[in-house]
Design a protein around this motif. Structure first.
Motif, PDB file in Angstrom:
ATOM      1  N   GLY A 300       0.794  -1.227   0.000  1.00 16.28           N
ATOM      2  CA  GLY A 300       0.000   0.000   0.000  1.00 16.28           C
ATOM      3  C   GLY A 300       0.820   1.266   0.000  1.00 16.28           C
ATOM      4  O   GLY A 300       0.279   2.349  -0.145  1.00 16.28           O
ATOM      5  N   ASN A 301       2.132   1.165   0.163  1.00 11.67           N
ATOM      6  CA  ASN A 301       2.940   2.372   0.286  1.00 11.67           C
ATOM      7  C   ASN A 301       4.030   2.425  -0.786  1.00 11.67           C
ATOM      8  O   ASN A 301       5.118   2.923  -0.546  1.00 11.67           O
ATOM      9  N   THR A 302       3.727   1.905  -1.984  1.00 13.55           N
ATOM     10  CA  THR A 302       4.734   1.906  -3.050  1.00 13.55           C
ATOM     11  C   THR A 302       4.557   3.074  -4.007  1.00 13.55           C
ATOM     12  O   THR A 302       5.458   3.358  -4.799  1.00 13.55           O
ATOM     13  N   GLY A 303       3.417   3.748  -3.971  1.00 14.11           N
ATOM     14  CA  GLY A 303       3.255   4.951  -4.770  1.00 14.11           C
ATOM     15  C   GLY A 303       2.398   4.781  -6.011  1.00 14.11           C
ATOM     16  O   GLY A 303       2.271   3.696  -6.565  1.00 14.11           O
ATOM     17  N   TYR A 304       1.841   5.897  -6.458  1.00 11.07           N
ATOM     18  CA  TYR A 304       0.909   5.953  -7.580  1.00 11.07           C
ATOM     19  C   TYR A 304       1.463   5.339  -8.871  1.00 11.07           C
ATOM     20  O   TYR A 304       0.783   4.562  -9.533  1.00 11.07           O
ATOM     21  N   PRO A 305       2.713   5.634  -9.258  1.00  9.95           N
ATOM     22  CA  PRO A 305       3.204   5.107 -10.536  1.00  9.95           C
ATOM     23  C   PRO A 305       3.365   3.592 -10.593  1.00  9.95           C
ATOM     24  O   PRO A 305       3.481   3.032 -11.683  1.00  9.95           O
ATOM     25  N   THR A 306       3.409   2.902  -9.439  1.00 15.21           N
ATOM     26  CA  THR A 306       3.520   1.442  -9.461  1.00 15.21           C
ATOM     27  C   THR A 306       2.169   0.772  -9.661  1.00 15.21           C
ATOM     28  O   THR A 306       2.108  -0.448  -9.837  1.00 15.21           O
ATOM     29  N   LYS A 307       1.104   1.554  -9.634  1.00 15.18           N
ATOM     30  CA  LYS A 307      -0.236   0.977  -9.696  1.00 15.18           C
ATOM     31  C   LYS A 307      -1.060   1.470 -10.885  1.00 15.18           C
ATOM     32  O   LYS A 307      -2.220   1.100 -11.034  1.00 15.18           O
ATOM     33  N   THR A 308      -0.470   2.313 -11.723  1.00 23.11           N
ATOM     34  CA  THR A 308      -1.201   2.916 -12.831  1.00 23.11           C
ATOM     35  C   THR A 308      -0.365   2.890 -14.109  1.00 23.11           C
ATOM     36  O   THR A 308       0.835   2.641 -14.071  1.00 23.11           O
ATOM     37  N   ILE A 309      -1.010   3.187 -15.254  1.00 20.91           N
ATOM     38  CA  ILE A 309      -0.328   3.074 -16.542  1.00 20.91           C
ATOM     39  C   ILE A 309      -0.307   4.399 -17.304  1.00 20.91           C
ATOM     40  O   ILE A 309      -0.131   4.397 -18.525  1.00 20.91           O
ATOM     41  N   ALA A 310      -0.473   5.521 -16.612  1.00 24.86           N
ATOM     42  CA  ALA A 310      -0.483   6.820 -17.292  1.00 24.86           C
ATOM     43  C   ALA A 310       0.838   7.063 -18.022  1.00 24.86           C
ATOM     44  O   ALA A 310       0.852   7.458 -19.196  1.00 24.86           O
ATOM     45  N   TYR A 311       1.959   6.828 -17.341  1.00 26.03           N
ATOM     46  CA  TYR A 311       3.260   7.035 -17.979  1.00 26.03           C
ATOM     47  C   TYR A 311       3.477   6.033 -19.118  1.00 26.03           C
ATOM     48  O   TYR A 311       4.027   6.378 -20.168  1.00 26.03           O
ATOM     49  N   ASN A 312       3.071   4.794 -18.910  1.00 30.91           N
ATOM     50  CA  ASN A 312       3.251   3.758 -19.932  1.00 30.91           C
ATOM     51  C   ASN A 312       2.466   4.097 -21.195  1.00 30.91           C
ATOM     52  O   ASN A 312       2.916   3.836 -22.311  1.00 30.91           O
ATOM     53  N   LEU A 313       1.307   4.687 -21.023  1.00 25.20           N
ATOM     54  CA  LEU A 313       0.445   5.034 -22.151  1.00 25.20           C
ATOM     55  C   LEU A 313       0.891   6.321 -22.838  1.00 25.20           C
ATOM     56  O   LEU A 313       0.925   6.411 -24.070  1.00 25.20           O
ATOM     57  N   LEU A 314       1.259   7.312 -22.047  1.00 24.93           N
ATOM     58  CA  LEU A 314       1.476   8.661 -22.581  1.00 24.93           C
ATOM     59  C   LEU A 314       2.941   9.023 -22.792  1.00 24.93           C
ATOM     60  O   LEU A 314       3.241  10.012 -23.465  1.00 24.93           O
ATOM     61  N   GLY A 315       3.864   8.244 -22.207  1.00 29.14           N
ATOM     62  CA  GLY A 315       5.273   8.601 -22.313  1.00 29.14           C
ATOM     63  C   GLY A 315       5.679   9.593 -21.241  1.00 29.14           C
ATOM     64  O   GLY A 315       4.861  10.049 -20.430  1.00 29.14           O
TER      65      GLY A 315
END
Length: 372
Positions: A300-315
Motif C-alpha cells: 500500500g505504500n509503493t506509490g501511484y506510478p507502481t499501480k497505474t499506466i499513465a506514464y506507460n500510455l502517454l510517455g
C-alpha cells in the motif's frame, strides 16, 4: 463405483488440459508492508532492548485482574504516560509475565525507538502469520499486463492518448475513471455477444500466499524522498516483512478464458519495471537502482506510478503533464511544482533498512523451475 471413479479421473484429465498451475516465489528486497487496517497504539506494545512485542490485551487484562491492578492500569490508560513497558516494570511484572501476554515480537533495531509512535499492522491470517493476499499480486500483474498490451498494440490505444482536462470537464473524477475503465476493457474484455463480455483476467487465478513466521517481521519508518535528495519522516511506522524473505503462492491460468502464458506475464513484469525506472524511479538518485529485471513493487505504500499506466500510455512528457494534473486534483495545492521538478508525484515512498534508503515493497517474482 468404478464408473464414478473413471468419470472423476476423466474430468481431472480434461481440466489439466486447460488449467495450468505454477508455483511462484516472491522474494523481498526491501521491507514489504500490506496493511490490515489496524494500528497498534503506544499502549499496546512493549519495547525490550531492540525488540517490539505486540501485547494481547485480553491476556494482559486477566493478569492485571489477578494482580489487583485495574485501578492503576485505568490511570495509565487515561494518563499521559504512554510507555506500557515502563508501567509493567513499575508494577513489578516479571519478564516471564510480560512474555506470557505478548502475542509475538520482532526486531525494532531498524528505527529509532527513543520516541514511540503508533505502528500500522500488516495483514495476517487467522493464526496471526503475515501473508500476501492474492488480490495484491493479481493487481500488480494486471497493471503490468496493461503496460505490455500498450507497448505491443499502440494502434489500439492511440484513441486514449487524450485524458480529460480537470479545468474543462464538470465531473473530472468520473470522466477520468471512465477513461481508465475504457482502456482496461480494450485490453481485457472479450465480447460474448452484443450485450455481454468476459474478462481475460478471470482466467488468471492467484492464491493468497503461504504465511511466513512473525520472526520475518521488522519495524520500519515511512520516509518521503524528494528528487533533490532531501527526505522527511512523517512519523509513520509499519510492521513489515523483512528483506530476503521468500513467500510462495500458486498461479493458475485457465486457458479457456485467458490467452496469457507465464512467459507473457514475466515479459510484462520486466517491461513494467523498465518503464517505471525510466519514467519515475530514475529521478531519485538517492535510491540504489534495482538489480533484477523481474523486480516488482507490492504493498500500500509503493506509490501511484507502481499501480497505474499513465506514464506507460502517454510517455515521459505527456505522462508528467497528466499525472501532475491528477495529483493536484487529488491533493490540492501540494503538487503545483511537479512540472518544474520534472517528476510527478514529486516524492518517492521510501524507508530505511540497515541504515540504507530503499524503495518500499521492492521484491522479485519468479516461477519455480518445477511446476505442478
Amino acid at each position: 463405483h468404478l464408473q464414478m471413479c473413471k468419470a472423476y479421473v476423466d474430468r481431472s484429465i480434461k481440466m489439466s488440459d486447460y488449467l495450468k498451475s505454477y508455483r511462484v516465489c516472491i522474494k523481498t528486497h526491501s521491507p514489504l508492508y500490506i496493511g490490515s487496517g489496524l494500528e497498534y497504539t503506544k499502549k499496546e506494545y512493549v519495547i525490550q532492548g531492540g525488540t517490539v512485542g505486540i501485547v494481547n490485551l485480553q491476556k494482559l487484562s486477566v493478569l492485571i485482574y489477578k494482580k489487583g491492578l485495574f485501578e492503576s492500569y485505568s490511570d495509565f490508560m487515561t494518563g499521559s504516560n504512554k510507555d506500557l513497558y515502563f508501567w509493567l516494570i513499575q508494577n513489578r511484572f516479571t519478564k516471564e509475565e510480560i512474555d506470557s501476554v505478548t502475542d509475538y515480537s520482532f526486531s525494532g533495531n531498524n528505527v529509532n525507538l527513543d520516541k514511540q509512535h503508533g505502528i500500522k499492522s500488516c495483514i495476517k491470517d487467522a493464526f496471526n502469520k503475515p501473508y500476501i493476499p492474492g488480490s495484491s499480486i493479481k493487481g500488480y500483474i494486471r497493471t503490468a499486463l496493461l503496460a505490455y498490451e500498450i507497448q505491443n498494440h499502440p494502434d489500439v490505444f492511440y484513441k486514449f492518448k487524450e485524458f480529460p482536462n480537470s479545468r474543462e470537464v464538470k465531473n473530472y473524477k468520473k470522466e477520468l475513471k471512465q477513461t481508465i475503465t475504457s482502456i482496461e476493457n480494450a485490453v481485457f474484455e472479450i465480447p460474448i455477444d452484443n450485450k455481454n463480455s468476459k474478462s481475460k483476467m478471470s482466467g488468471i487465478i492467484i492464491s493468497d500466499s503461504e504465511p511466513v513466521d512473525t520472526e520475518n517481521l521488522v519495524l520500519c519508518e515511512k520516509i518521503d524522498l524528494f528528487p533533490n535528495g532531501k527526505h522527511r519522516s512523517p512519523n509513520i511506522y509499519y510492521e513489515a516483512i523483512r528483506p530476503d524473505t521468500k513467500i510462495w503462492f500458486t498461479l493458475t491460468i485457465d486457458e479457456t478464458k485467458c490467452s496469457y502464458t507465464k512467459e507473457v506475464i514475466m515479459n510484462s513484469i520486466k517491461l513494467f519495471a523498465s518503464q517505471y525506472s525510466e519514467f519515475f524511479l530514475s529521478k531519485f538518485d538517492k535510491i540504489t537502482p534495482f538489480k533484477y529485471t523481474n523486480t516488482i513493487w507490492l504493498g500500500g505504500n509503493t506509490g501511484y506510478p507502481t499501480k497505474t499506466i499513465a506514464y506507460n500510455l502517454l510517455g515521459r512528457n505527456k505522462g508528467l503533464d497528466e499525472v501532475s494534473e491528477i495529483m493536484e486534483f487529488m491533493f490540492r495545492g501540494k503538487h503545483t511544482s511537479d512540472m518544474d521538478m520534472g517528476v510527478s508525484p514529486h516524492c518517492l515512498n521510501a524507508t530505511k533498512y540497515n541504515n540504507q534508503l530503499c524503495h518500499m515493497g521492492e521484491c522479485t517474482l519468479a516461477f519455480a523451475k518445477t511446476d505442478k
